[in-house]
Design an enzyme around this catalytic site. Structure first.
Site, PDB file in Angstrom:
ATOM      1  CG  ASP A  55      41.675  35.238  39.082  1.00 21.40           C
ATOM      2  OD1 ASP A  55      40.393  35.250  38.958  1.00 21.40           O
ATOM      3  OD2 ASP A  55      42.111  35.273  40.564  1.00 21.40           O
ATOM      4  CD  GLU A  56      40.053  39.593  40.284  1.00 17.53           C
ATOM      5  OE1 GLU A  56      38.915  40.171  39.541  1.00 17.53           O
ATOM      6  OE2 GLU A  56      40.053  39.540  41.226  1.00 17.53           O
ATOM      7  CD  GLN A  89      33.660  42.002  42.245  1.00 16.48           C
ATOM      8  OE1 GLN A  89      34.247  42.185  43.145  1.00 16.48           O
ATOM      9  NE2 GLN A  89      33.401  40.514  41.937  1.00 16.48           N
ATOM     10  NE  ARG A 121      34.678  44.431  47.833  1.00 18.00           N
ATOM     11  CZ  ARG A 121      34.920  43.310  47.363  1.00 18.00           C
ATOM     12  NH1 ARG A 121      35.783  42.653  47.503  1.00 18.00           N
ATOM     13  NH2 ARG A 121      33.832  42.815  46.341  1.00 18.00           N
ATOM     14  CE  LYS A 159      37.827  36.386  41.479  1.00 19.27           C
ATOM     15  NZ  LYS A 159      39.344  36.397  41.950  1.00 19.27           N
ATOM     16  CB  THR A 160      40.786  32.240  45.029  1.00 17.96           C
ATOM     17  OG1 THR A 160      40.916  33.648  44.529  1.00 17.96           O
ATOM     18  CG2 THR A 160      42.271  31.715  45.232  1.00 17.96           C
TER      19      THR A 160
END
Length: 703
Positions: A206-207, A237, A589, A30-31
C-alpha cells in the site's frame, strides 16, 4: 463478494496473478480495494492465506485492514500477514539476524536514544559541537542510511562508522537498520531469501509512492521469482521525499516488471465534483505524473469552494472562527472542521483565536504513547530481565527510580562485564571490592528484583508479571509520589492493556516471544495522542500530518508565495512539483466545503511582510501563474480591515558585496544578483544558495 465495488475496483481485485500497479486517487476506496483483493484471493482464487503478505505504512492502516478482512473472510484473516515494513523486517531479524553477527535479542532504539549515542560520539572524538551539532549529524546519518549512501563529509563518515560499531557492540538497531539488515540478509544469504519467497508468494504494498529505495529493493527480491507483486498508490500524493520516499519507484517498477498491468481508481467517494474540479486543475500543472482526473457522483455546488483573500493573519483567523460558529448554529459538530497549514508555525495564531473564542481543538500529533519516558522505562525493565547483556536497558533502569547509583558506579559494572566477558548481573558480583558498600547493597537489591522477574517470565501471565515489576521496583509508587504526574500513572496502568492484548492474540508463543513482539510493535508504533474519533474537537494540523484523514470542512491557510509554496527553499521544478502535491493533498481532505485563504500582509518571523497570492490558489481556479505574473493582475482584493493599520516592509536596496543575514542559513554575502533573486555565499554552510531578495527571512546587515 464484489457487488459492493465499482468496475474499476473489480478489475484491480480480480487481477490476482503477476505484477499489478494500481493508481488510486484520493478518496477512491484504496483500502477497500486492497482488502477485497485479499478476500477474493483467499475465498475465490483459492490462494492459501499464509502465502499472502500485505504491507501498509501505518499501524492504523494495518488494524483497519485486519478488521475489514475479518468481516469478509472470518478467522482466515489471521493467517494473512498484514503488517508495516518495519514490523515485517523486525520479525525476520528476530529469527535470522544471527547470520549477520547480532543476537536475536537486539534492542530497537528510537530517534531520541539515537541522538544520545551520536552526541556521546561527537564528544568522544573531540569534535566542535558548533560545526557538528548532534541533530545535524543525526539527520545526515539517517538520510544516508535511508538512501543507502555514504556521507560526503569524511568526519561524519567516520562518525557513522563509530556509530555502527557502537550499535553492533551493544546489540542495537535503529529504524533504518531494520530495513538495511533485511536487505543485507537477502543479498548475502540467498537461502534466507528463498525461505521467505517460498512463504510469501503474493505480495501487496500500500502507499507505494511513499516507499524508499531499500523498501523497494526488499520487495523486489522477495517477488523476483513469483512475480506476484501488487502495488497501489498515487504519485499525486507523494509528499514525503524528506523522509526518503522515492516516487520514482513507480517508474522503476514498470522497468523491473515489464509484464505489469495498470489499473486506475478515479471515482472519488469523499469530495463533491465542485471541489475535485479545482483539484484536477491544480495537479494538472505537474508534468512528471501519471495523467488522470478524479470524478464524483456528488456534483455539489459553487458554495463548496470559498476563495477568501484577507489582509492579515488576524482577519484570517477571525474569518475561520466566524465560519465555525456559523455552521455550529446549524448543528455541525466541531469535529467537522480542520485547519491545515504548510508549516506548524502558521497555526499559532489560529490556536490563539480558537482559545479566545472558546472553540475546543486538538493539534494533530503529540508524543506517541510508546515514546513516553515512563513506558520506555517499563519496557527497559522487561528487556533487561530477558537479557542480562542488554547494556542499554541496564543503564536506563538501574537508577530508576533513584537508587543513588551514578555514572561512576554504572561504568565500573559495564567495564567489569567487558573485561571479564560475563553478563551484567555476574559483573555486579565481581565488583564488591571496588564499589562502596552502601551502593553495592542497592545493586544487590536491584539484581534480586531482576532475577525474580526473569524466573517468573515463563510461569505467570504478562499482566501478573507487570504488577510484580511495578511493586518490586517501586515504580508505581515513584510516580504517585510526584506531584502532577497522574497522567503518567494512567499511562503505566494502560500498559496492562497492551500486555493483555498480546496474551489474547498470540497464545501459541512463549512469554519471552510475546514480550519481544510487544516491544517491537511498541517501538515501531507511530500512534500519537490524538485520535480523530475522540470527542468533539476542531483539528489543527500540518498538511503532512493530515494525509490519510478527511473532514467535512477544511480551511487551508497561508496560501501565499514564499509561505505555500516555500519558494525560497525550492531548488528546482521537481521540488515545486512536490509542493504542489502537498497542496493537492490538503485540498482533497475536504468532503463538502473547502476554504482557500491567503493574507496579503502576514506577521512572520516577528515582522510583517507582503506576499503575493499562492500560485496554487490561482491554479486551482484555472488561472495560469506565469500569465498572472506577466500581466500583474490584481484579482485578489483583500476583504475588510484597514490596510493603513499595518505597515509594509520595504525591500532593501541590495547590491553585490552586501552582507546579509538569513534566519535559517545565518550570515552571508551577496555574490550575484539576478532580477528578484540573489546568489548568496553563507558562512555556516560554506555554499552558494539562491534566495529571493524580498523573502521575509533575509535582511541586510552591517556586521
Amino acid at each position: 463478494m464484489l457487488s459492493n465495488l465499482n468496475e474499476q475496483q473489480k478489475a484491480a481485485v480480480m487481477a490476482t496473478e503477476g505484477p499489478v500497479m494500481v493508481f488510486a486517487g484520493a478518496g477512491t476506496g484504496k483500502t477497500r480495494t486492497l482488502t477485497y483483493r485479499v478476500a477474493y484471493m483467499v475465498d475465490v482464487a483459492g490462494i492459501r492465506p499464509e502465502n499472502i503478505l500485505a504491507i501498509t505504512f501505518t499501524n492504523k492502516a494495518t488494524n483497519e485492514m485486519k478488521s475489514r478482512l475479518e468481516r469478509l473472510i472470518g478467522m482466515n484473516y489471521f493467517a494473512v500477514t498484514i503488517t508495516t515494513f518495519h514490523s515485517f523486517c523486525a520479525r525476520i531479524l528476530r529469527r535470522e539476524i544471527p547470520a549477520l553477527g547480532y543476537s536475536r535479542h537486539f534492542s530497537i532504539i528510537d530517534e531520541e536514544e539515537q541522538l544520545k549515542i551520536i552526541n556521546a560520539l561527537v564528544k568522544e572524538q573531540k569534535l566542535d559541537k558548533s560545526e557538528y551539532p548532534g541533530k545535524k549529524v543525526q539527520k545526515i546519518i539517517n538520510y544516508c542510511k535511508c538512501f543507502d549512501q555514504t556521507p560526503d563529509d569524511s568526519v561524519i563518515d567516520k562518525l557513522l562508522e563509530s556509530y555502527e560499531e557502537h550499535n553492533r557492540k551493544y546489540n542495537l538497531l535503529d529504524f533504518e537498520d531494520l530495513l538495511l539488515k533485511v536487505d543485507m540478509l537477502f543479498d548475502l544469504h540467498p537461502e534466507v531469501l528463498e525461505k521467505y519467497a517460498r512463504i510469501y508468494r503474493y505480495v501487496l504494498v500500500d502507499e507505494f509512492q511513499d516507499t524508499n529505495i531499500v523498501q523497494y529493493r526488499i520487495m523486489k527480491r522477495l517477488t523476483a521469482e513469483s512475480r506476484n507483486y501488487f502495488v497501489v498508490g498515487d504519485d499525486d500524493q507523494s509528499i514525503y521525499s524528506f523522509r526518503g520516499a522515492n516516487y520514482r519507484n513507480i517508474k522503476i517498477f514498470k522497468q523491473d516488471f515489464p509484464e505489469h498491468r495498470i489499473f486506475y481508481l478515479t471515482q472519488n467517494y469523499r469530495s463533491t465534483q465542485a471541489i475535485l474540479d479545482g483539484c484536477n486543475r491544480l495537479i494538472a500543472n505537474n508534468k512528471d505524473r501519471e495523467k488522470k482526473s478524479l470524478f464524483s457522483e456528488m456534483p455539489g455546488n459553487d458554495d463548496d469552494v470559498v476563495i477568501f483573500p484577507t489582509y492579515s493573519e488576524k482577519m484570517e483567523a477571525s474569518y475561520i472562527v466566524d465560519q465555525i460558529f456559523s455552521k455550529r448554529l446549524k448543528g455541525e459538530p466541531y469535529s467537522s472542521f480542520a485547519v491545515l497549514a504548510r508549516n506548524s508555525s502558521l497555526l499559532r495564531n489560529i490556536e490563539h483565536h480558537m482559545r479566545h473564542a472558546g472553540i475546543p481543538y486538538r493539534m494533530y500529533g503529540g508524543i506517541s504513547y510508546f515514546r513516553r519516558k515512563e513506558i520506555k522505562d517499563i519496557i527497559a525493565y522487561f528487556k533487561f530481565a530477558l537479557d542480562y547483556n542488554d547494556v542499554y536497558s541496564f543503564r536506563r533502569v538501574v537508577n530508576t527510580p533513584g537508587r543513588s547509583l551514578g555514572d561512576v558506579t554504572v561504568n565500573k559494572i559495564i567495564a567489569a562485564k567487558e573485561k571479564l566477558n560475563v553478563d551484567l548481573l555476574a559483573a555486579i558480583d565481581r565488583c564488591a571490592d571496588i564499589i562502596p558498600m552502601s551502593r553495592y547493597r542497592r545493586l544487590l537489591e536491584f539484581k534480586s528484583i531482576i532475577t525474580e522477574l526473569s524466573e517468573m517470565i515463563e510461569t505467570v501471565n504478562l499482566v501478573e508479571l507487570f504488577e510484580t515489576l511495578l511493586e518490586k521496583t517501586g515504580y508505581r509508587r515513584y510516580l504517585e509520589e510526584e506531584v502532577g504526574e497522574e497522567e503518567r500513572v494512567e499511562n503505566v496502568e494502560e500498559f496492562k492493556s497492551v500486555l493483555y492484548q498480546f496474551e489474547e492474540d498470540y497464545p501459541h508463543l512463549t512469554q519471552r516471544e510475546k514480550l519481544e513482539l510487544a516491544f517491537d510493535e511498541a517501538f515501531l508504533s507511530e500512534d500519537n495522542s490524538f485520535k480523530a474519533s475522540e470527542g468533539d474537537y476542531a483539528v489543527l494540523s500540518t498538511i503532512h500530518s493530515a494525509k490519510g484523514l478527511e473532514f467535512k470542512y477544511v480551511f487551508v491557510i497561508g496560501l501565499e508565495e514564499n509561505v505555500f509554496p516555500l519558494t525560497y527553499r525550492l531548488l528546482d521544478d521537481e521540488e515545486m512539483e512536490e509542493e504542489r502535491r502537498a497542496a493537492y493533498v490538503a485540498f482533497t481532505r475536504a468532503k463538502r466545503g473547502l476554504y482557500l485563504i491567503n493574507a496579503q500582509n502576514r506577521l512572520l518571523y516577528g515582522q510583517r511582510y507582503t506576499n503575493k497570492p499562492s500560485r496554487f490558489m490561482l491554479e486551482f481556479q484555472g488561472i495560469d501563474y506565469e500569465e498572472y505574473q506577466n500581466n500583474n493582475l490584481n484579482m485578489f482584493a483583500f476583504n475588510g480591515e484597514d490596510k493603513d493599520d499595518i505597515p509594509k516592509k520595504a525591500t532593501p536596496d541590495y547590491r553585490v558585496g552586501d552582507k546579509v543575514f538569513h534566519k535559517v542559513f545565518g550570515p552571508g554575502i551577496i555574490i550575484a544578483l539576478q532580477e528578484d533573486a540573489a546568489q548568496i555565499f553563507f558562512d555556516n554552510s560554506k555554499s552558494l544558495t539562491k534566495i529571493l531578495i524580498d523573502h521575509p527571512a533575509l535582511s541586510k546587515t552591517t556586521k
